[in-house]
Structures are given as C-alpha cells and as structure tokens.
Design a protein around this motif. Structure first.
Motif, short mmCIF file in Angstrom:
data_model
loop_
_atom_site.label_atom_id
_atom_site.label_comp_id
_atom_site.label_asym_id
_atom_site.label_seq_id
_atom_site.Cartn_x
_atom_site.Cartn_y
_atom_site.Cartn_z
N LEU A 187 -9.09 2.51 -21.40
CA LEU A 187 -7.75 2.03 -21.71
C LEU A 187 -7.48 2.15 -23.19
O LEU A 187 -8.40 2.18 -24.01
CB LEU A 187 -7.60 0.56 -21.27
CG LEU A 187 -7.96 0.24 -19.82
CD1 LEU A 187 -7.86 -1.26 -19.57
CD2 LEU A 187 -7.06 1.00 -18.86
N ARG A 188 -6.22 2.20 -23.54
CA ARG A 188 -5.81 2.23 -24.94
C ARG A 188 -4.71 1.20 -25.16
O ARG A 188 -3.93 0.89 -24.26
CB ARG A 188 -5.32 3.62 -25.34
CG ARG A 188 -4.11 4.11 -24.56
CD ARG A 188 -3.68 5.49 -25.00
NE ARG A 188 -2.60 6.02 -24.16
CZ ARG A 188 -1.31 5.75 -24.32
NH1 ARG A 188 -0.93 4.94 -25.31
NH2 ARG A 188 -0.41 6.27 -23.51
N GLY A 189 -4.66 0.69 -26.38
CA GLY A 189 -3.62 -0.26 -26.73
C GLY A 189 -3.92 -1.65 -26.19
O GLY A 189 -4.78 -1.85 -25.33
N SER A 190 -3.21 -2.61 -26.72
CA SER A 190 -3.42 -3.99 -26.31
C SER A 190 -2.89 -4.26 -24.90
O SER A 190 -3.35 -5.17 -24.22
CB SER A 190 -2.71 -4.94 -27.29
OG SER A 190 -1.32 -4.63 -27.36
N VAL A 191 -1.94 -3.45 -24.45
CA VAL A 191 -1.37 -3.64 -23.11
C VAL A 191 -2.33 -3.15 -22.04
O VAL A 191 -2.46 -3.75 -20.98
CB VAL A 191 -0.02 -2.90 -23.01
CG1 VAL A 191 0.55 -3.01 -21.59
CG2 VAL A 191 0.96 -3.48 -24.01
N GLY A 192 -3.04 -2.06 -22.30
CA GLY A 192 -3.96 -1.51 -21.31
C GLY A 192 -3.45 -0.27 -20.64
O GLY A 192 -3.43 -0.19 -19.41
N LEU A 247 -3.66 3.60 -19.45
CA LEU A 247 -4.75 4.47 -19.01
C LEU A 247 -4.87 5.70 -19.91
O LEU A 247 -3.87 6.27 -20.35
CB LEU A 247 -4.50 4.94 -17.58
CG LEU A 247 -4.94 4.00 -16.45
CD1 LEU A 247 -4.40 4.49 -15.12
CD2 LEU A 247 -6.45 3.92 -16.40
N ILE A 248 -6.14 6.09 -20.17
CA ILE A 248 -6.44 7.35 -20.85
C ILE A 248 -6.84 8.34 -19.75
O ILE A 248 -7.99 8.37 -19.30
CB ILE A 248 -7.56 7.19 -21.88
CG1 ILE A 248 -7.22 6.07 -22.87
CG2 ILE A 248 -7.80 8.50 -22.63
CD1 ILE A 248 -8.33 5.77 -23.87
N PHE A 249 -5.92 9.15 -19.29
CA PHE A 249 -6.12 9.96 -18.10
C PHE A 249 -7.20 11.01 -18.27
O PHE A 249 -7.93 11.32 -17.33
CB PHE A 249 -4.79 10.61 -17.70
CG PHE A 249 -3.69 9.62 -17.45
CD1 PHE A 249 -3.64 8.90 -16.27
CD2 PHE A 249 -2.71 9.40 -18.41
CE1 PHE A 249 -2.64 7.98 -16.05
CE2 PHE A 249 -1.69 8.49 -18.18
CZ PHE A 249 -1.66 7.77 -17.00
N ASP A 289 -0.34 10.80 -23.42
CA ASP A 289 0.76 10.11 -24.09
C ASP A 289 1.71 9.42 -23.11
O ASP A 289 2.70 8.81 -23.51
CB ASP A 289 1.54 11.07 -24.98
CG ASP A 289 2.12 12.25 -24.19
OD1 ASP A 289 1.84 12.34 -22.98
OD2 ASP A 289 2.84 13.06 -24.79
N VAL A 290 1.42 9.52 -21.81
CA VAL A 290 2.20 8.79 -20.81
C VAL A 290 1.74 7.34 -20.80
O VAL A 290 0.55 7.05 -20.61
CB VAL A 290 2.03 9.42 -19.41
CG1 VAL A 290 2.76 8.58 -18.36
CG2 VAL A 290 2.54 10.85 -19.40
N ASP A 291 2.66 6.44 -21.02
CA ASP A 291 2.33 5.01 -21.06
C ASP A 291 2.39 4.44 -19.64
O ASP A 291 3.46 4.12 -19.11
CB ASP A 291 3.31 4.24 -21.95
CG ASP A 291 3.18 4.65 -23.41
OD1 ASP A 291 2.09 5.13 -23.79
OD2 ASP A 291 4.16 4.52 -24.17
#
Length: 455
Positions: free
Chosen positions: A73-78, A80-82, A146-148
């Motif tokens: 995961l990336r960012g504080s929200v979580g 996905l790093i695909f 880069d898709v959130d």
C-alpha cells in the motif's frame, strides 16, 4: 513531599500512561480491526467452462471481503500498489478463495488447481457481463500505480484451471464462500458445450452443485429438498398437527391426508408451469392464507365440528399450501439441469415422505397423551387453542406485510386475460379432482355418525 502531592503525582502519571496506551491502540489496533472487519453483504460472480484438458474457473470477489492481507500500500489512506501486488494477490486467491472451492469431474475430486491470472479491477468494471469479456479482462495488464484505489474497493478477478480427462464429463462444484461476508450471494454461470449458459444463484453455502446433473442426481437432490422443506416448515407442520389432533384412526386419516397431498400437488405443478401471478404481493398473500388455514383448522377442533367432509376443507387449504411449496421449488429448479419434470415429481415425493414421517411420529404421541395425561376432549381443545394462538400472531404479522404492498387493480390487457384463463383452467381441474375424490371417499371412507366429531 506531602501525601496529597504524592497522590496527585501518581494520578497524573496514571493518566499519562493511559493516554499513551490509548494512542498505541489507536495507532495499531483500530486499523487492524477495520482491516479484519467482515462485510455484511458480498456478491460473488463466477464462470465455469470446460476446454480440452482443463476446466476453467473464473471468479470475481469483492476486495472488501479479503481485507488487507499484507498487500503493498501507499499513502496514509492505503492505496494499492498494483505493480507489486501480484504475489500477494495470488496468495489470497490460493489461500482464501480456491481452498474454499472443490471441483469434481464425475465423482473425482479435482486437486492442484493452477492460478493462471489475477487482477484487481475498478468498482466500475463491467467485464463480467459474459465469459469472453471477463477472460480478456483478467488476462490484461494490471492497473497503473497512479490509480488511486483504496485496498478495500474494487474486485479481485481470479482465473484458475483444473486438469480434466474430458470436456464432455459431468462437473460439479462445492463453493464454500459463505464466510466472505455475513450474507454471501453467488451467481455462477456454467458455459455448456453449445455456448449457452446455465445460471445458478444462491446464498451462502448450498453444498455440492451439479452443473449438468444426471437424472438420478437431480431426483435424489429434489427428494431431499422436499423432505427437508416439510420438516423445516413450521406452518406446514402445524397444519398437519391440527389435522391429526382429532383424527388418529387410519380410516379417518386417509381421506384428509390424501386430499391435502393431491391438492398441493396440483398447485405445485401449476406453479412450475408458470400459472401463478407475477405480482410481488402474491407470496405474502399465500403466507397469510397459510396461517389462516391453521387458525381455521384449530377452531374447528375446538368447536368440535363433524369430520365427514373435513377432507374438502383440507383440499381447499392444500391448494394454498401448494403455492407455498412452489416458492422454494421455483428458486431450486435451477439445480435440476435438463430434468425439470423429474425434479418436480421428486420434490413432491420428498414432501410426501416428510408427511408420512410426521404421521408416524405424531399419531402415537397424541394417542399416548390423551390416554395417560389428558382427557381426550380437553386435550383436543387445549392443543388446538395453543396452535391457534401461535398461528394467529403469524397471520396478523403477515397480513400487515401484505397490506404494505400496492394493491391497485391490474391493467385489463392481454396478460391479465391470459392469466384469467390459466386460473380458470386450474379451478376447473381442481373441481374435477374434487368430484372424483368425493365419489371415492363416500364409497370407501364414510365415517360413522358417532365418530364424526373432533375430539
């Protein structure tokens, strides 16, 4: 330092320690609790298709039902790093999904499934409208990093294959995916050799589902289904109980039970042929009338009416109960394969087996109760009053639910008159059967006047 100052210092220290512990729990425990939370409703989609040497299983599972499971995961929200998630997704597919599914070729369990592809799809994806679109989607490149997409959103698409001996084999599946949510609905589509689809839709874990059952498999399953339904249906059991309370002689029981059996068989078959209203209020009406039938029979027992023609009343209420049986049967006919008629007859046979079991168990119990515990007349009144009280509450609750529907008059179109003709045919058939039964029962099962009252 005075005792008051020491007490204040200790109290302040305890507060600081509690705050620190609370912050730790918030930082570690709460996210994990949310990550492991089981969703209330989960919808699973799937395709099964046989190809030379392999059986493809293509599933779409909501990400909400698989949790974090160590995903990158990336960012504080979580998000996905695909590009880094493939190994973890395959582990989820193998440990959470495929381990809960058993595939069979005939009676042989297929083991060692191979995961051919995994992919996370956006919530807006409509790829599972057909097999070819779903297959192309799961084999396509993963989403860009880069898709959130929050890790509990979207779908996990899984393509797995099982080695098989022949494409023409009979396959079955036991998918125990009910634990993915508090209520898991599965829509599974089996692609037949000619390209047509056979759709199965069920809630929870239905057990082993034969995708193309043989006739004896369908017959056995529907006999068991009918048998279980009569034993699990409290309203049907109470109706039978009301019939048995005043009637314990074979000569008196045969006309009543036979008329009930024939009547519910008529409407059960009519329902399978589509001779029932499509209005959404119809099942609610039938459930209300079933409760009313129990109340009426119980009141007959209490009043002590003559039993000579009770089989006629039972026949009329049996027509209503047949519609009640049909609601379950309609949902279950998807498991009949191409054996619709045999499955219908098998379900009805299972219902009769259940009724026979109820008769065999209840008649001796009631006989012993009236012989050693209660005087017969008092016992009939007491048991019938208890049943009537119970059924009255059912009837009141169901009537309130029925009145909540829009009961406006239907449009006088061709569908209305077609339905009217079907109901006319059903009424004529019922009256004809009633006439034949009257001649038979008057000849062989006419009760004497001194035994013609309930109790």
């Amino acid at each position: 330092m005075s005792n008051n100052k020491k007490t204040k210092t200790r109290a302040l220290g305890a507060i600081k320690y509690s705050l620190a512990l609370l912050l730790c729990l918030l930082a570690t425990g709460v996210p994990r609790a949310f990550a492991d939370e089981i969703p209330s409703r989960v919808a699973v989609q799937g395709f099964v298709k046989a190809e030379p040497g392999r059986l493809n299983l293509l599933m779409r599972i909501p990400m909400d039902s698989v949790g974090e499971a160590g995903l990158p995961l990336r960012g504080s929200v979580g998000y996905l790093i695909f590009s880094e998630a493939r190994d973890d997704l395959e582990e989820i597919a193998g440990n959470r999904i495929l381990q809960s599914i058993q595939m069979f070729e005939g009676d042989r369990l297929l083991d060692n499934p191979r995961i051919d592809a995994v992919r996370v799809s956006l919530p807006s994806s409509r790829a599972f409208v057909d097999y070819e679109s779903a297959l192309a989607n799961v084999r396509s490149a993963p989403l860009a990093d880069d898709v959130d997409l929050y890790y509990r959103q979207g779908f996990l698409d899984v393509l797995a294959s099982y080695p098989v001996d022949s494409v023409s084999s009979r396959f079955s599946i036991d998918a125990r995916l009910g634990g993915l949510g508090l209520e898991t609905t599965t829509v599974l589509r089996y692609i037949v050799d000619d390209g047509s689809e056979r759709t199965f839709s069920y809630i929870g874990n239905p057990g082993r589902v034969y995708l193309d059952p043989r006739w004896y498999q369908a017959v056995f399953n529907f006999i068991a289904l009918g048998f279980d339904h009569i034993l699990e249906g409290a309203d049907h059991l109470l109706f039978l109980f009301c019939l048995l309370i005043p009637l314990r002689r074979v000569g008196a029981l045969i006309p009543v039970v036979t008329s009930f059996t024939i009547a519910h068989s008529i409407t059960l078959i009519a329902s399978a042929l589509g001779w029932v209203p499509s209005a959404i209020w119809f099942p609610s009406l039938i459930e209300t009338l079933i409760a009313l039938s129990i109340v009426y029979m119980a009141l007959e027992n209490i009043v002590g009416v003559k039993q000579r023609h009770r089989w006629m009343v039972t026949f009329c209420f049996g027509l209503v109960h047949g519609f009640g049986f049909s609601f379950l049967l309609t949902e279950s006919m998807q498991f009949a394969g191409s054996h619709l008629v045999m499955s219908l007859l098998a379900f009805n046979l299972g219902v009769e087996f259940g009724q026979i079991l109820v008769l065999v168990l209840m008649v001796p119990v009631i006989h012993l109760l009236f012989k050693y515990a209660l005087p017969e007349r008092i016992g009939v009144i007491l048991l019938s009053a208890l049943v009537a009280h119970w059924a009255w509450h059912w009837m009141a609750e169901r009537f309130v639910g029925f009145m909540a529907y829009d009961l406006s008059l239907p449009a006088l179109d061709r569908y209305f008159f077609a339905g009217l003709l079907q109901w006319g045919a059903l009424l004529a058939l019922s009256l004809g059967v009633l006439w034949l039964m009257q001649g038979l029962f008057d000849r062989y099962f006419t009760p004497s006047d001194d035994s013609g009252r309930a109790g």
